[in-house]
Design an enzyme around this catalytic site. Structure first.
Site, PDB file in Angstrom:
ATOM      1  N   ARG A 158       9.697  13.376  36.914  1.00 26.06           N
ATOM      2  CA  ARG A 158       9.403  13.775  37.750  1.00 26.06           C
ATOM      3  C   ARG A 158       9.168  11.809  37.808  1.00 26.06           C
ATOM      4  O   ARG A 158       8.600  11.294  37.502  1.00 26.06           O
ATOM      5  CB  ARG A 158       8.094  13.475  38.233  1.00 26.06           C
ATOM      6  CG  ARG A 158       8.381  15.108  38.704  1.00 26.06           C
ATOM      7  CD  ARG A 158       7.370  15.655  39.251  1.00 26.06           C
ATOM      8  NE  ARG A 158       6.892  16.628  40.388  1.00 26.06           N
ATOM      9  CZ  ARG A 158       6.819  18.341  39.327  1.00 26.06           C
ATOM     10  NH1 ARG A 158       6.622  18.213  37.858  1.00 26.06           N
ATOM     11  NH2 ARG A 158       7.311  19.214  39.710  1.00 26.06           N
ATOM     12  N   CYS A 187      13.683  24.445  39.408  1.00 23.07           N
ATOM     13  CA  CYS A 187      13.245  23.585  38.430  1.00 23.07           C
ATOM     14  C   CYS A 187      11.411  23.569  38.969  1.00 23.07           C
ATOM     15  O   CYS A 187       9.801  22.348  39.001  1.00 23.07           O
ATOM     16  CB  CYS A 187      13.063  21.794  38.935  1.00 23.07           C
ATOM     17  SG  CYS A 187      13.509  20.655  39.832  1.00 23.07           S
ATOM     18  N   HIS A 205      -0.176  17.386  43.597  1.00 24.02           N
ATOM     19  CA  HIS A 205       0.293  16.568  42.005  1.00 24.02           C
ATOM     20  C   HIS A 205      -0.262  16.274  41.240  1.00 24.02           C
ATOM     21  O   HIS A 205      -0.294  16.451  40.050  1.00 24.02           O
ATOM     22  CB  HIS A 205       1.338  15.413  42.908  1.00 24.02           C
ATOM     23  CG  HIS A 205       2.535  15.822  43.083  1.00 24.02           C
ATOM     24  ND1 HIS A 205       2.931  16.299  44.012  1.00 24.02           N
ATOM     25  CD2 HIS A 205       3.245  16.121  42.337  1.00 24.02           C
ATOM     26  CE1 HIS A 205       4.185  15.942  44.233  1.00 24.02           C
ATOM     27  NE2 HIS A 205       4.600  16.198  43.444  1.00 24.02           N
ATOM     28  N   ARG A 264       1.584  21.887  50.603  1.00 27.54           N
ATOM     29  CA  ARG A 264       1.433  23.172  49.335  1.00 27.54           C
ATOM     30  C   ARG A 264       0.117  22.337  49.417  1.00 27.54           C
ATOM     31  O   ARG A 264      -0.639  22.640  48.401  1.00 27.54           O
ATOM     32  CB  ARG A 264       2.366  22.496  49.013  1.00 27.54           C
ATOM     33  CG  ARG A 264       2.672  20.528  48.534  1.00 27.54           C
ATOM     34  CD  ARG A 264       4.436  20.508  47.997  1.00 27.54           C
ATOM     35  NE  ARG A 264       3.351  20.263  46.604  1.00 27.54           N
ATOM     36  CZ  ARG A 264       5.235  19.734  45.870  1.00 27.54           C
ATOM     37  NH1 ARG A 264       6.181  19.669  46.355  1.00 27.54           N
ATOM     38  NH2 ARG A 264       5.061  19.521  44.846  1.00 27.54           N
ATOM     39  N   ASN A 280       8.532  24.280  45.207  1.00 25.95           N
ATOM     40  CA  ASN A 280       7.353  24.335  45.572  1.00 25.95           C
ATOM     41  C   ASN A 280       7.333  23.268  47.446  1.00 25.95           C
ATOM     42  O   ASN A 280       6.869  23.916  47.907  1.00 25.95           O
ATOM     43  CB  ASN A 280       6.954  22.974  45.089  1.00 25.95           C
ATOM     44  CG  ASN A 280       6.316  22.480  43.523  1.00 25.95           C
ATOM     45  OD1 ASN A 280       6.704  24.165  43.518  1.00 25.95           O
ATOM     46  ND2 ASN A 280       6.893  21.664  42.609  1.00 25.95           N
ATOM     47  N   ASP A 281       8.503  22.288  47.386  1.00 30.60           N
ATOM     48  CA  ASP A 281       8.655  22.003  48.435  1.00 30.60           C
ATOM     49  C   ASP A 281       9.961  22.903  49.620  1.00 30.60           C
ATOM     50  O   ASP A 281       8.982  23.082  50.639  1.00 30.60           O
ATOM     51  CB  ASP A 281       9.329  20.673  48.715  1.00 30.60           C
ATOM     52  CG  ASP A 281       8.399  19.573  48.490  1.00 30.60           C
ATOM     53  OD1 ASP A 281       7.530  19.339  49.070  1.00 30.60           O
ATOM     54  OD2 ASP A 281       8.188  18.991  47.268  1.00 30.60           O
ATOM     55  N   GLU A 315      15.005  21.291  48.816  1.00 33.44           N
ATOM     56  CA  GLU A 315      14.091  21.435  48.347  1.00 33.44           C
ATOM     57  C   GLU A 315      13.613  21.923  50.525  1.00 33.44           C
ATOM     58  O   GLU A 315      12.359  21.647  50.774  1.00 33.44           O
ATOM     59  CB  GLU A 315      13.154  20.962  47.875  1.00 33.44           C
ATOM     60  CG  GLU A 315      13.197  19.767  48.214  1.00 33.44           C
ATOM     61  CD  GLU A 315      12.371  18.438  47.429  1.00 33.44           C
ATOM     62  OE1 GLU A 315      11.441  19.218  46.855  1.00 33.44           O
ATOM     63  OE2 GLU A 315      12.870  16.867  46.664  1.00 33.44           O
ATOM     64  N   ARG A 375      14.951  12.051  38.247  1.00 29.86           N
ATOM     65  CA  ARG A 375      14.889  12.535  39.644  1.00 29.86           C
ATOM     66  C   ARG A 375      14.843  11.227  40.185  1.00 29.86           C
ATOM     67  O   ARG A 375      13.724  10.510  39.775  1.00 29.86           O
ATOM     68  CB  ARG A 375      14.180  13.417  40.004  1.00 29.86           C
ATOM     69  CG  ARG A 375      13.486  13.558  41.713  1.00 29.86           C
ATOM     70  CD  ARG A 375      12.450  14.615  42.285  1.00 29.86           C
ATOM     71  NE  ARG A 375      11.646  14.211  42.306  1.00 29.86           N
ATOM     72  CZ  ARG A 375      10.849  15.110  42.437  1.00 29.86           C
ATOM     73  NH1 ARG A 375      11.104  16.557  42.888  1.00 29.86           N
ATOM     74  NH2 ARG A 375       9.735  14.886  42.648  1.00 29.86           N
TER      75      ARG A 375
HETATM   76  C1  PEP Z   1       9.551  20.802  44.610  1.00 28.15           C
HETATM   77  O1  PEP Z   1       9.211  21.351  45.000  1.00 28.15           O
HETATM   78  O2  PEP Z   1       9.788  22.220  44.221  1.00 28.15           O
HETATM   79  C2  PEP Z   1      10.040  20.641  43.454  1.00 28.15           C
HETATM   80  C3  PEP Z   1      10.763  20.588  41.583  1.00 28.15           C
HETATM   81  O3  PEP Z   1       9.396  18.536  43.600  1.00 28.15           O
HETATM   82  P1  PEP Z   1       7.816  18.146  43.561  1.00 28.15           P
HETATM   83  O4  PEP Z   1       7.014  19.037  43.407  1.00 28.15           O
HETATM   84  O5  PEP Z   1       7.827  16.843  42.319  1.00 28.15           O
HETATM   85  O6  PEP Z   1       7.517  17.375  45.060  1.00 28.15           O
HETATM   86 MG    MG Z   2      10.052  18.158  45.793  1.00 29.77          MG
END
Ligand code: PEP
Ligand code: MG
Length: 588
Positions: free
Chosen positions: A300, A505, A193, A468, A457-458, A434, A336
């Site tokens: 977010r 996303c 993050h 990650r 990402n998740d 995700e 979200r």
């Molecule tokens: C993801 O997991 O791809 C996502 C967009 O959410 P975050 O990166 O905030 O976990």
């Molecule tokens: Mg995520």
């Protein structure tokens, strides 16, 4: 000249400035025994340090109060109280009288107290552990004459390159964007993050440097190259000139891409693609709206909470959401609900978990704390009056969670009706896909949701079982793994069959080859950070639905991520040329 430090490119751009080291960690204390005749002087030294720490905390409090308000500044009162605690002082003095040095005595007492508070079953007590850690660091640093690593010390215009182990929530709140030109961290990856936040802020960043904090000192001149992921300490004039030249070329390439802001995102065969912005902080909404995005694909909201000690009120949230909705003037804005947990935590009051990414986070926490969740839902329903708001739930694994959330949404609407507050009760509710569970059972959601958004990402981390945020696993975090591509393909198929909107996303959407794969898999809506929109639009405008689909088919059939990447590169190069791919990869 020290060697170039190599890390992970997290947010593009080249900046030069003085390093500002933030080592907010408990210093190591060596055992030192004192003689009986030194005891009084040692106790005196302890008191001088405590007084200095209290003075410093009062100054910090005034600054945070101005920036974030009295509730946030209250944390520093708690720390002052700890330092004024009679029991703490007498316990440390007792150890000094038994011939321990002041720092050793204080260190031991703090370790004891932290252990005691950290293990408490009372959440109020556990909350105090973070304050104890801060007090522990601050006082030991004074007793050991270590440099002042207080993050609030930076003044606007310092142009500092922040060098830290990791940007923790408690550090985030104290940072002044106007004082910082770039961020470098030992920990982290492209999808942790701190990297996401840096991209949102348009701040060049390099993460995963492993040991930058031990190789640099505050005041060292450094070049931070967020495009290639390097940090160059104490550069020579020749190196500086070389980087200035590169920075000029990059800026020119960005400026050229920016001319696409008003152009349509249309593929060569006429297929329209929708490009949306990821917005992490309400203050960046206007910049995002000017980037050419036709809406927000992901806001977010947890960044309203990270780095604070209190949850934002309904009113505060309402204002934050309205700010984004207003910036996008009637365009869709997907907000979200809190994705708190993992590496996005408020200060204190949250359980320490052995495995936070598999823990009590996101929708799980919200459903278990309905009163807290409903404050957010009410703020969202109220903000929806001002535009096209859509609500998205993170980290769902089962449609049950959607049903529970919908029930709470209805209760929230009823509460607003009772209070006579204007709101909308027909806000579309969608989910993030995700987790492999959500992707594999996407069909079970279709009657309960209005849209899917794939959070790659998740999805990548949970599919490949690769953290990650772990800098030492970056080469194993491979979004083009066929398993990931197949989960995405399956989700797209379900969405299309059910005529549900689907977007992506996660960070895959802003990588040229991966975005090409997503287009090829049938995704027609992509949401990326505002800075990534022009480069993505350039790709979209250079490719066709049929060729991208053929390349994606080959990638899906590949045995390894490398083979998938090769298939995509061959396909994309055939459409836009190698040179453009390399140029855009540099800016991704
Ligand atoms: C993801 O997991 O791809 C996502 C967009 O959410 P975050 O990166 O905030 O976990
Ligand atoms: Mg995520």
């Amino acid at each position: 000249m020290p060697a170039t430090l190599i890390g992970v490119p997290a947010s593009p751009g080249i900046v030069v400035g003085p390093a500002h080291l933030l080592r907010w960690e408990v210093p190591e204390v060596r055992a030192r025994v004192i003689e009986p005749q030194e005891v009084d002087a040692e106790i005196q030294r302890l008191h001088v340090a405590i007084d200095a720490a209290i003075d410093r905390l009062r100054a910090v409090k005034v600054r945070v109060e101005k920036k974030a308000g009295p509730a946030e500044a209250a944390i520093f009162d708690v720390q002052i109280e700890i330092l004024q605690d009679g029991e703490l002082r007498s316990r440390v003095e007792m150890l000094v009288r038994q011939s321990l040095s002041a720092e050793r005595a204080f260190d031991l007492v703090m370790l004891e107290w932290r252990e005691h508070f950290g293990r408490s079953t009372n959440p109020m007590m556990r909350e105090r552990e973070g304050d104890l850690v801060d007090v522990h660091i601050r006082l030991l640093s004074l007793l050991l004459n270590l440099p002042d690593h207080d993050p609030v010390g930076l003044e606007p215009g310092s142009n500092a390159i922040l060098v830290t182990h990791d940007l923790t929530p408690s550090l985030t709140i104290q940072l002044d964007r106007r004082a910082i030109a770039g961020i470098a961290t030992d920990a982290g990856t492209r999808t942790s993050h701190v990297a996401i936040l840096a991209r949102s802020l348009g701040l060049p960043a390099v993460v995963g440097l492993i040991d930058a904090t031990s190789k640099l000192q505050t005041g060292d001149s450094v070049i931070l190259d967020g495009t290639n992921g390097t940090l160059i300490p104490r550069p020579t004039a020749a190196v500086l000139a070389q980087f200035a030249d590169r920075a000029r070329r990059e800026a020119a390439a960005q400026a050229e891409l920016a001319t696409l802001a008003d152009a349509d995102a249309i593929m060569t065969d006429g297929t329209l693609v929708t490009l949306l912005a990821n917005v992490d902080l309400p203050d960046e909404a206007v910049r995002a709206a000017e980037s050419g995005a036709v809406g927000v694909g992901l806001m977010r909201t947890e960044f309203l909470v990270v780095g604070r000690t209190t949850m934002p009120s309904e009113e505060e949230q309402y204002e934050a959401y309205v700010k984004v909705v207003a910036a996008f003037k009637g365009l869709p804005v997907v907000i979200r609900t809190y994705d708190i947990g993992g590496d996005k935590l408020p200060i204190g009051g949250f359980p320490h978990e052995p495995n936070p990414f598999l823990g009590w986070r996101a929708i799980r926490m919200c459903l278990d704390e309905p009163e807290l969740f409903k404050v957010q839902l009410r703020a969202l329903l109220r903000a929806a009056v001002h535009g096209d708001v859509r609500i998205m739930l993170p980290l769902v694994v089962s449609v049950e969670e959607v049903r529970q959330a919908r029930y709470l949404l209805q209760e929230s609407a009823a509460e607003l009706t009772r209070r006579g507050v204007p709101h909308r009760s027909d806000v579309p509710l969608g989910v993030m896909v995700e987790t492999p569970a959500a992707a594999m059972s996407a069909d079970s959601f279709v009657n309960d949701v209005s849209f899917f958004s794939i959070g790659t990402n998740d999805l990548v981390q949970y599919t490949l079982a690769v953290d990650r945020g772990n800098a030492s696993l970056v080469t194993r975090y491979t979004p083009l793994h066929p398993a990931v591509l197949r989960l995405i393909a399956r989700t797209v198929e379900v969405a299309h069959a059910a005529k549900l909107e689907i977007s992506v996303c996660g960070e895959m959407a802003s990588h040229p080859l991966m975005a090409y794969a997503l287009l090829g898999l049938g995704i027609r809506t992509l949401s990326v950070s505002a800075g990534g929109i022009p480069a993505l639009k350039r790709i979209v405008r250079g490719v066709s639905a049929s060729a991208s689909a053929a390349a994606a088919m080959a990638a899906l059939a590949a045995a390894t991520p490398r083979e998938a990447e090769q298939a995509l590169r061959t396909g994309l190069a055939g459409e836009v040329g190698e040179e453009l791919i390399d140029g855009l990869l540099g800016l991704a």
